[in-house]
Every structure is written in C-alpha cells, then in structure tokens.
Design a protein around this motif. Structure first.
Motif, PDB file in Angstrom:
ATOM      1  N   LEU A 161       0.831  -1.210   0.000  1.00  5.78           N
ATOM      2  CA  LEU A 161       0.000   0.000   0.000  1.00  5.78           C
ATOM      3  C   LEU A 161       0.866   1.260   0.000  1.00  5.78           C
ATOM      4  N   SER A 162       2.049   1.182   0.645  1.00 13.39           N
ATOM      5  CA  SER A 162       2.902   2.367   0.704  1.00 13.39           C
ATOM      6  C   SER A 162       3.691   2.538  -0.599  1.00 13.39           C
ATOM      7  N   SER A 163       3.468   1.639  -1.548  1.00 14.31           N
ATOM      8  CA  SER A 163       4.185   1.733  -2.817  1.00 14.31           C
ATOM      9  C   SER A 163       3.195   1.454  -3.949  1.00 14.31           C
ATOM     10  N   PRO A 164       2.370   2.462  -4.290  1.00 18.20           N
ATOM     11  CA  PRO A 164       1.298   2.259  -5.273  1.00 18.20           C
ATOM     12  C   PRO A 164       1.812   1.677  -6.593  1.00 18.20           C
ATOM     13  N   GLY A 165       1.064   0.727  -7.137  1.00 15.54           N
ATOM     14  CA  GLY A 165       1.475   0.064  -8.370  1.00 15.54           C
ATOM     15  C   GLY A 165       2.014  -1.336  -8.094  1.00 15.54           C
ATOM     16  N   THR A 166       2.380  -1.595  -6.812  1.00 15.62           N
ATOM     17  CA  THR A 166       2.979  -2.894  -6.473  1.00 15.62           C
ATOM     18  C   THR A 166       1.973  -4.038  -6.594  1.00 15.62           C
ATOM     19  N   ALA A 167       0.734  -3.799  -6.176  1.00 17.18           N
ATOM     20  CA  ALA A 167      -0.275  -4.873  -6.229  1.00 17.18           C
ATOM     21  C   ALA A 167      -0.419  -5.400  -7.655  1.00 17.18           C
ATOM     22  N   GLU A 168      -0.431  -4.479  -8.622  1.00 17.57           N
ATOM     23  CA  GLU A 168      -0.569  -4.879 -10.031  1.00 17.57           C
ATOM     24  C   GLU A 168       0.663  -5.670 -10.486  1.00 17.57           C
ATOM     25  N   LEU A 169       1.843  -5.231 -10.019  1.00 17.56           N
ATOM     26  CA  LEU A 169       3.079  -5.944 -10.379  1.00 17.56           C
ATOM     27  C   LEU A 169       3.089  -7.350  -9.783  1.00 17.56           C
ATOM     28  N   LEU A 170       2.586  -7.478  -8.552  1.00 13.00           N
ATOM     29  CA  LEU A 170       2.548  -8.798  -7.902  1.00 13.00           C
ATOM     30  C   LEU A 170       1.640  -9.737  -8.707  1.00 13.00           C
ATOM     31  N   ASP A 171       0.520  -9.207  -9.139  1.00 12.88           N
ATOM     32  CA  ASP A 171      -0.414 -10.017  -9.955  1.00 12.88           C
ATOM     33  C   ASP A 171       0.289 -10.473 -11.238  1.00 12.88           C
TER      34      ASP A 171
END
Ligand SMILES: [Zn+2]
Length: 399
Positions: A161-171
C-alpha cells in the motif's frame, strides 16, 4: 525389464541398514541389506553411510545475495533495526553487484552442493525493479530444473500500500510463473494490516496460489497479525498453503499466549518458518511442534545486505536451530533435523518426499552414525543424488 540402479548398505534414519533400488528416478525397492556374494551389476556400495532424503531449503533470496560476488561489508542501521533502511542499503548494494543470474547460480550450486534439492525463494517485486528480478530468477529456475525444484514467491520488498502500483506488479509476477504471493510486515511497513492482507489473500484467491509472508513485527502487534493471517487462511480454506516466515512475535510472548495461538495456527494449517537468527527472539520450535504446528526452516539471507552469514547447508541450519533451542536429547536433535527435511517437505507441499518405495530418489549420503550425530557434527563429506544420479560431492556440483 526396467533399468534399476542399486545402492547397497544404506544406513537409514531408523538405524536399519538397507539396499535401495531406483528406477525412473524413484525408489523401486527398499529392503534389508542382503550382503549378497555377487551384488547386482553397477551397484553402488554406500558402506553404511547415513542416507537421508535431500534437505529442504524453505526460505532463501536468490536475487539479492552477493555469494560468489565481491564481499559487501555490513552497514548498520542508524537507529536500531529498520526494514525500510535495510531495503535502501540493499538497493545501493545491488546497483554495484555482479549480474543477478551469476549470483543466483552461485547460491543455487552452494545449496545443491550441500544437499538441498527443493527450495522456496522469495523474489523482490516493487516499483523500482518492476518484474526484472522475477524474470531473471524464472530463467535461472528453468536452467537448473534438472538439479533442483524451486518455488518462487512474489515478494513485495518495499511494501504494497505504501508503494502504489505494487499490487498490479505482484499479480503480473504470479501470471509470469511465481508459485506463491508474499507479504511484508503489514503493520509496521504498510501501517494497514487489513489493506495489506486484502491484497495478499485477494491475489492468492484470484490466482489459486499459496501465501508466504515475511513477518518481523514482534510482541502483541505481530501476534495480532498472525491471528489475522490464521483467520483468513481458515476463511479461504487454504490449509497447508500458507506460511508465516520469521514470526518473531511467537518468540516474545508468554507461554500461555503461545499455547493458545499455537493451537490456532495448527488448526488452520499455517506453517511457521524460522532460520533461528542470532541475537533475536524466534519462534519456540519445540512448543510449536508440540501444538501440532509445521515448523520449517531456510537459510534466508546469504551474504547479502541484511547480514554476512549463511552457508546454504540445511544440516548446519538444523544444528543452529538445535543449538539456539537448547536441544540436547536425541529426540530433540531429531526434531531439529525434521525441521529441515520432512517438515519442510510438508510446508512446501512436496510430492514423493522421503526414503520409501515410490518416493523421488533425491537423497544425501553422508558419513554419520545416525541423525542426532549428523546434526551435531555436520559432516561436510557427502554425496548428493538427484533421481538416483550423483550430482554433487563434498559441497561441489559435479560436472
Ligand atoms: Zn526473507
């Protein structure tokens, strides 16, 4: 007739001496040593060496080690251990490091040489490195697939959450081939336990993968996070597919609290990984095992930006776990060995593990009387067999 390879006079963990036959990469027979006057053609006489299933390296970082590269002196944090500061040191070090592929291979050969033939590696995913680490380590895994089985965890080293864009990269990392989704201190790093776990378990559900979360948070804060992970594991019926790595909190709560949470961790089927770190409270191995929790182990960091230690030898790790746990009795030393072998196989969900008919013929032969003596002596003289073929001897991969 199926081609069989015979291994004679193997001392098994239960003290018996057996002859082993291997066909198609698996054990086709395990029988009491026959001491036949004319042994089968091409038989390998193990001469009473202790034969153990290959060790399980349950937690390592193939992308960030400097093993085989130049020595990187440890940089202390400015005001006590701080994950965010260590990540910054790591970024600086990695900029000057040898190519990742070379470093990963050095580390893999170190592990294989000591007898680990199954491994779980966390691989960094964040908005600075994107999917570069994942792509490189996926290629390394492919190259080494004949030598070692590797599970990869998409690891949000800089938070989610503290690094926006990471969730999409993890997916994206899971789509590329990572087997599990990782996490990192939902409270102290992202300061949002629910938000962090929503992403982690959301991706696990979406992609049908397991979970392995780095949790350094201690005390009641860490305990709360473990309880949340346990609750989500149960809610999603993910028994046997979730692990908490480090779980330091379990090492600094009262015996009463530990007993209560231990039972819940066991009931949910969440595994706990420890590397028995020096100078830090860590999960009490005996108490957790008694509660029915699967406790497994890994080298974690080897010669990287987090500490200079690590030798890739899981038998030595069993020794450290036993030493730090105050294990003296044979049954306790056997427990330390179990953590780096059978319990590891269970935590990683490995198929065909062990010395038994039908199991994969991935094993280590070493000069030791029995398991307790192997754990305290850590003999370096050993031969590592993959699918019944010798692939490493005395720490070095052959050919
Ligand atoms: Zn780690």
């Amino acid at each position: 007739m199926v081609n069989q390879t015979h291994f004679l006079n193997a001392r098994l963990a239960d003290g018996t001496v057996a002859d082993l036959a291997v066909a198609g990469g698996r054990f086709s027979a395990v029988t009491p040593a026959a001491n036949a006057a004319t042994p089968p053609a091409g038989a390998v006489d193990l001469a009473g060496e202790l034969v153990l299933p290959a060790f399980v390296e349950g937690h390592i970082h193939l992308d960030t080690s400097f093993y085989g590269d130049a020595w990187r002196p440890y940089i202390p944090c400015t005001n006590g251990f701080d994950v965010r500061e260590r990540v910054a040191f790591q970024m600086r070090n990695l900029e000057r490091a040898a190519p990742m592929e070379e470093r990963a291979k050095s580390q893999l050969e170190l592990c294989v040489g000591h007898g680990s033939l199954a491994m779980r590696s966390h691989v960094m995913v964040d908005t600075a490195v994107g999917l570069k680490h994942v792509e490189t380590i996926l290629a390394v895994r492919e190259k080494y697939r004949d030598l070692i089985d590797i599970q990869l965890v998409a690891f949000p080293q800089s938070g989610i959450l503290s690094s926006p864009g990471t969730a999409e990269l993890l997916d994206e990392a899971l789509k590329l081939g990572c087997d599990l989704i990782g996490g990192l201190d939902p409270a102290s790093f992202d300061r949002d336990v629910k938000g962090h776990l929503d992403v982690v378990f959301g991706l696990a559900e979406k992609r049908g993968v397991g979970v392995d979360i780095h949790l350094h948070d201690g005390g009641t804060l860490g305990l709360f996070e473990i309880e949340e992970i346990v609750a989500r594991t149960t809610a999603l019926s993910m028994r046997g597919k979730v692990a908490v790595s480090h779980a330091y909190a379990l090492g600094d709560i009262s015996a009463d609290a530990l007993e209560r949470v231990g039972e819940r961790i066991a009931a949910a089927g969440v595994a706990i990984m420890t590397n028995a770190p020096g100078d830090h409270p860590f999960p009490p191995v005996a108490a957790l095992r008694k509660a029915g929790v699967t406790v497994f182990a890994g080298s974690d960091n080897i010669r990287d930006s987090w500490w200079p230690y690590g030798d890739g030898d899981m038998l030595n790790r069993a020794n450290m776990i036993g030493y730090r746990s105050g294990f003296y009795e044979d049954r306790e030393l056997k427990a330390a060995y179990d953590v780096v072998s059978h319990a590891g196989a269970k935590a990683l969900g490995l198929e065909g593990y062990g010395i038994a008919v039908g199991a994969k013929a991935d094993f280590v032969a070493l000069k030791a009387e029995h398991v307790p003596q192997a754990v305290v002596a850590v003999p370096k003289e050993r031969t590592v067999y993959r699918a019944g073929t010798a692939i490493a001897r005395n720490g070095a991969v052959i050919g």
